[in-house]
Design a protein around this motif. Structure first.
Motif, PDB file in Angstrom:
ATOM      1  N   VAL A  81      38.102  50.110  39.493  1.00 42.61           N
ATOM      2  CA  VAL A  81      39.265  49.186  39.863  1.00 42.61           C
ATOM      3  C   VAL A  81      38.884  48.538  41.130  1.00 42.61           C
ATOM      4  O   VAL A  81      38.186  48.931  42.087  1.00 42.61           O
ATOM      5  N   TYR A 104      42.023  44.647  38.935  1.00 42.26           N
ATOM      6  CA  TYR A 104      41.644  44.502  37.566  1.00 42.26           C
ATOM      7  C   TYR A 104      40.614  45.931  37.520  1.00 42.26           C
ATOM      8  O   TYR A 104      40.214  46.471  38.592  1.00 42.26           O
ATOM      9  N   SER A 105      40.230  46.289  36.245  1.00 39.38           N
ATOM     10  CA  SER A 105      39.300  47.311  36.232  1.00 39.38           C
ATOM     11  C   SER A 105      38.327  46.840  35.157  1.00 39.38           C
ATOM     12  O   SER A 105      38.633  46.160  34.082  1.00 39.38           O
ATOM     13  N   LYS A 150      40.891  45.112  32.024  1.00 39.90           N
ATOM     14  CA  LYS A 150      42.282  45.378  32.256  1.00 39.90           C
ATOM     15  C   LYS A 150      42.915  44.924  33.469  1.00 39.90           C
ATOM     16  O   LYS A 150      42.308  45.093  34.546  1.00 39.90           O
ATOM     17  N   TYR A 152      45.826  44.456  36.262  1.00 36.35           N
ATOM     18  CA  TYR A 152      47.067  45.196  36.616  1.00 36.35           C
ATOM     19  C   TYR A 152      48.064  44.350  37.370  1.00 36.35           C
ATOM     20  O   TYR A 152      49.276  44.311  37.459  1.00 36.35           O
ATOM     21  N   HIS A 153      47.245  43.359  37.957  1.00 38.06           N
ATOM     22  CA  HIS A 153      48.214  42.530  38.870  1.00 38.06           C
ATOM     23  C   HIS A 153      47.467  41.024  38.864  1.00 38.06           C
ATOM     24  O   HIS A 153      45.948  40.964  39.204  1.00 38.06           O
ATOM     25  N   GLU A 154      48.087  39.947  38.771  1.00 39.81           N
ATOM     26  CA  GLU A 154      47.415  38.675  38.646  1.00 39.81           C
ATOM     27  C   GLU A 154      48.385  37.787  39.386  1.00 39.81           C
ATOM     28  O   GLU A 154      49.386  37.481  39.025  1.00 39.81           O
TER      29      GLU A 154
END
Length: 226
Positions: A81, A104-105, A150, A152-154
């Motif tokens: 991550v 992201y990951s 993936k 998770y926050h943008e």
């Protein structure tokens, strides 16, 4: 009497000229207002209709081939991550509304092994010992699975966007962390052990290992495996 009538006519003509001037100015003002309203309407329409577009194009600029004698004997899979942040600051203080942040990951595959062509071996027929000298085990590849992304926050500010160079640096840091985690959890040791297993099967197909003892040593130091 005639003089009075003449003055009266002059005043009426002046009134007509003034009235015409007012009408012209009013008409001119109306045209400008209509034009301005039309421009504003077009801008609003364009603003409402603005969307995001993306396109990508790639081509091969250099192509080369070479023989590879590397033997990968162990692979580690890590999910890393990453948090990438950027903002603008003034006198050491972060300016509001200039923050960009991605969380992201990626799944990362790290392979370890050796240079197969560097392996040396010899047979001591007198003592029935096959000595195999193995080169240093090292990381052969470190590749993120781009399909595993993936987000998770943008959050991106128009005042401080994260550049492509910064994204590349973040991805390089992610790969480095994944490699360190894999090595810390025994990647190289497992690669060495599996290399010996593979080579044992290889020599066992040509020699009777009930008669011959297979002995692995380090190519650089000459130290024997316990």
């Amino acid at each position: 009497m005639e003089e009075k009538e003449g003055k009266k006519k002059d005043k009426q003509q002046e009134k007509k000229k003034f009235s015409l001037t007012q009408s012209f100015l009013a008409a001119n003002l109306t045209v400008k207002l209509i034009t301005a309203a039309a421009v504003v309407a077009v801008l609003i329409f364009i603003g409402v209709g603005i969307g995001k577009s993306f396109s990508a194009e790639s081509k091969t600029t250099k192509l080369g081939f070479e023989d590879i004698g590397e033997l990968a004997t162990q692979a580690a899979y890590c999910t890393e991550v990453n948090v990438t942040e950027a903002s603008r600051s003034l006198w050491g203080m972060e300016i509001p509304f200039t923050q960009s942040k991605y969380i992201y990951s990626y799944d990362v595959e790290i392979k370890a092994g050796m240079d197969f062509s560097a392996i040396e071996w010899n047979i001591d027929e007198k003592n029935s010992v096959i000595t195999v000298k193995l080169p240093e085990i090292k990381v052969l590849s470190n590749e993120p699975d781009l399909d595993s992304l993936k987000i998770y926050h943008e959050e991106e500010s128009i005042f401080r966007q994260i550049s492509l160079e910064e994204n590349n640096e973040a991805l390089a840091a992610l790969k480095e962390t994944a490699e360190k985690d894999a090595v810390a959890n025994g990647l190289l040791e497992n690669a060495r052990a599996n290399a010996e297993t593979i080579l044992t099967t290889f020599f066992g197909s040509a020699y009777d290992l009930d008669e011959y003892k297979l002995q692995f040593t380090d190519l650089k130091t000459g130290e024997k495996d316990s």
